[in-house]
Design a protein around this motif. Sequence first.
Motif, PDB file in Angstrom:
ATOM      1  N   ALA A  10      44.746  57.329 121.284  1.00  0.00           N
ATOM      2  CA  ALA A  10      45.326  56.322 122.177  1.00  0.00           C
ATOM      3  C   ALA A  10      45.133  54.950 121.527  1.00  0.00           C
ATOM      4  N   LYS A  11      45.421  53.913 122.255  1.00  0.00           N
ATOM      5  CA  LYS A  11      45.198  52.555 121.769  1.00  0.00           C
ATOM      6  C   LYS A  11      44.209  51.848 122.679  1.00  0.00           C
ATOM      7  N   ALA A  12      43.532  50.884 122.100  1.00  0.00           N
ATOM      8  CA  ALA A  12      42.578  50.068 122.852  1.00  0.00           C
ATOM      9  C   ALA A  12      43.114  48.648 122.931  1.00  0.00           C
ATOM     10  N   ILE A  13      42.686  47.953 123.961  1.00  0.00           N
ATOM     11  CA  ILE A  13      42.969  46.527 124.066  1.00  0.00           C
ATOM     12  C   ILE A  13      41.629  45.798 124.101  1.00  0.00           C
ATOM     13  N   PHE A  14      41.503  44.812 123.237  1.00  0.00           N
ATOM     14  CA  PHE A  14      40.340  43.930 123.192  1.00  0.00           C
ATOM     15  C   PHE A  14      40.832  42.562 123.630  1.00  0.00           C
ATOM     16  N   TYR A  15      40.171  41.967 124.588  1.00  0.00           N
ATOM     17  CA  TYR A  15      40.571  40.666 125.109  1.00  0.00           C
ATOM     18  C   TYR A  15      39.467  39.666 124.781  1.00  0.00           C
ATOM     19  N   TYR A  16      39.826  38.588 124.083  1.00  0.00           N
ATOM     20  CA  TYR A  16      38.849  37.625 123.588  1.00  0.00           C
ATOM     21  C   TYR A  16      39.069  36.234 124.150  1.00  0.00           C
ATOM     22  N   PRO A  17      37.990  35.483 124.327  1.00  0.00           N
ATOM     23  CA  PRO A  17      38.118  34.075 124.704  1.00  0.00           C
ATOM     24  C   PRO A  17      38.480  33.251 123.467  1.00  0.00           C
ATOM     25  N   GLY A  18      39.000  32.075 123.675  1.00  0.00           N
ATOM     26  CA  GLY A  18      39.305  31.183 122.560  1.00  0.00           C
ATOM     27  C   GLY A  18      40.671  31.457 121.974  1.00  0.00           C
ATOM     28  N   SER A  19      41.009  30.699 120.973  1.00  0.00           N
ATOM     29  CA  SER A  19      42.310  30.870 120.329  1.00  0.00           C
ATOM     30  C   SER A  19      42.151  31.737 119.094  1.00  0.00           C
ATOM     31  N   GLY A  20      43.232  32.319 118.666  1.00  0.00           N
ATOM     32  CA  GLY A  20      43.219  33.151 117.481  1.00  0.00           C
ATOM     33  C   GLY A  20      44.114  34.346 117.635  1.00  0.00           C
ATOM     34  N   ASP A  21      43.947  35.291 116.739  1.00  0.00           N
ATOM     35  CA  ASP A  21      44.644  36.565 116.837  1.00  0.00           C
ATOM     36  C   ASP A  21      43.818  37.620 116.115  1.00  0.00           C
ATOM     37  N   CYS A  22      44.244  38.843 116.207  1.00  0.00           N
ATOM     38  CA  CYS A  22      43.455  39.953 115.647  1.00  0.00           C
ATOM     39  C   CYS A  22      43.258  39.835 114.148  1.00  0.00           C
ATOM     40  N   SER A  23      44.287  39.403 113.444  1.00  0.00           N
ATOM     41  CA  SER A  23      44.209  39.379 111.984  1.00  0.00           C
ATOM     42  C   SER A  23      43.215  38.349 111.458  1.00  0.00           C
ATOM     43  N   THR A  24      42.873  37.363 112.273  1.00  0.00           N
ATOM     44  CA  THR A  24      41.922  36.330 111.841  1.00  0.00           C
ATOM     45  C   THR A  24      40.590  36.416 112.580  1.00  0.00           C
ATOM     46  N   LEU A  25      40.391  37.483 113.319  1.00  0.00           N
ATOM     47  CA  LEU A  25      39.155  37.675 114.079  1.00  0.00           C
ATOM     48  C   LEU A  25      37.956  37.687 113.137  1.00  0.00           C
ATOM     49  N   ALA A  26      36.925  36.962 113.492  1.00  0.00           N
ATOM     50  CA  ALA A  26      35.706  36.973 112.678  1.00  0.00           C
ATOM     51  C   ALA A  26      35.154  38.395 112.618  1.00  0.00           C
ATOM     52  N   THR A  27      34.478  38.714 111.537  1.00  0.00           N
ATOM     53  CA  THR A  27      34.022  40.086 111.336  1.00  0.00           C
ATOM     54  C   THR A  27      32.511  40.204 111.394  1.00  0.00           C
ATOM     55  N   TYR A  28      32.059  41.440 111.432  1.00  0.00           N
ATOM     56  CA  TYR A  28      30.647  41.794 111.469  1.00  0.00           C
ATOM     57  C   TYR A  28      29.920  40.979 112.537  1.00  0.00           C
ATOM     58  N   GLY A  29      28.774  40.429 112.248  1.00  0.00           N
ATOM     59  CA  GLY A  29      27.968  39.705 113.229  1.00  0.00           C
ATOM     60  C   GLY A  29      28.565  38.408 113.708  1.00  0.00           C
ATOM     61  N   SER A  30      29.567  37.890 113.011  1.00  0.00           N
ATOM     62  CA  SER A  30      30.214  36.645 113.426  1.00  0.00           C
ATOM     63  C   SER A  30      31.308  36.868 114.459  1.00  0.00           C
ATOM     64  N   ALA A  31      31.645  38.114 114.726  1.00  0.00           N
ATOM     65  CA  ALA A  31      32.719  38.426 115.669  1.00  0.00           C
ATOM     66  C   ALA A  31      32.343  37.984 117.081  1.00  0.00           C
ATOM     67  N   PRO A  32      33.294  37.419 117.807  1.00  0.00           N
ATOM     68  CA  PRO A  32      33.013  37.049 119.194  1.00  0.00           C
ATOM     69  C   PRO A  32      32.897  38.305 120.061  1.00  0.00           C
ATOM     70  N   VAL A  33      32.257  38.170 121.192  1.00  0.00           N
ATOM     71  CA  VAL A  33      32.142  39.270 122.145  1.00  0.00           C
ATOM     72  C   VAL A  33      33.429  39.323 122.971  1.00  0.00           C
ATOM     73  N   PRO A  34      34.021  40.506 123.126  1.00  0.00           N
ATOM     74  CA  PRO A  34      35.215  40.607 123.967  1.00  0.00           C
ATOM     75  C   PRO A  34      34.899  40.300 125.434  1.00  0.00           C
ATOM     76  N   VAL A  35      35.891  39.784 126.140  1.00  0.00           N
ATOM     77  CA  VAL A  35      35.782  39.608 127.587  1.00  0.00           C
ATOM     78  C   VAL A  35      35.856  40.982 128.236  1.00  0.00           C
ATOM     79  N   TYR A  36      36.778  41.814 127.720  1.00  0.00           N
ATOM     80  CA  TYR A  36      36.853  43.199 128.157  1.00  0.00           C
ATOM     81  C   TYR A  36      37.472  44.054 127.069  1.00  0.00           C
ATOM     82  N   ILE A  37      37.257  45.352 127.199  1.00  0.00           N
ATOM     83  CA  ILE A  37      37.871  46.360 126.339  1.00  0.00           C
ATOM     84  C   ILE A  37      38.464  47.405 127.270  1.00  0.00           C
ATOM     85  N   GLY A  38      39.674  47.859 126.976  1.00  0.00           N
ATOM     86  CA  GLY A  38      40.306  48.862 127.810  1.00  0.00           C
ATOM     87  C   GLY A  38      41.092  49.846 126.974  1.00  0.00           C
TER      88      GLY A  38
END
Length: 112
Positions: free
Chosen positions: A81-109
Amino acid sequence: MLKKVIAILSLMFSTTALAEFSCEVEVNRVLVYANGSVNVLHSGRNEYTYICNLNTARQGVGITTCAMWTSMLQNIQKSYAKAIFYYPGSGDCSTLATYGSAPVPVYIGSIK
């Protein structure tokens, strides 16, 4: 009239300040480390993002929520299936910070 203008302006500024984005992705890997860290590799970024920790709260995400997210992501991966990750702030998936620098999602579904 002045009250209406102020109300409209405050809505405009609050919307800008609360910019958010989401990622609808395929889940490729879910890694759970010995220290409780949970990292996800998904098609939106193709790098691992650290979402939560099963032993300690991370940026407001408690261990129960982390356990639920981990289980859900593993099931999403298994069922293709597919997941949806919802993040605060501006940006998009391709520029999402990685590893420990990644923001915490508001929700995952899960989505189909």
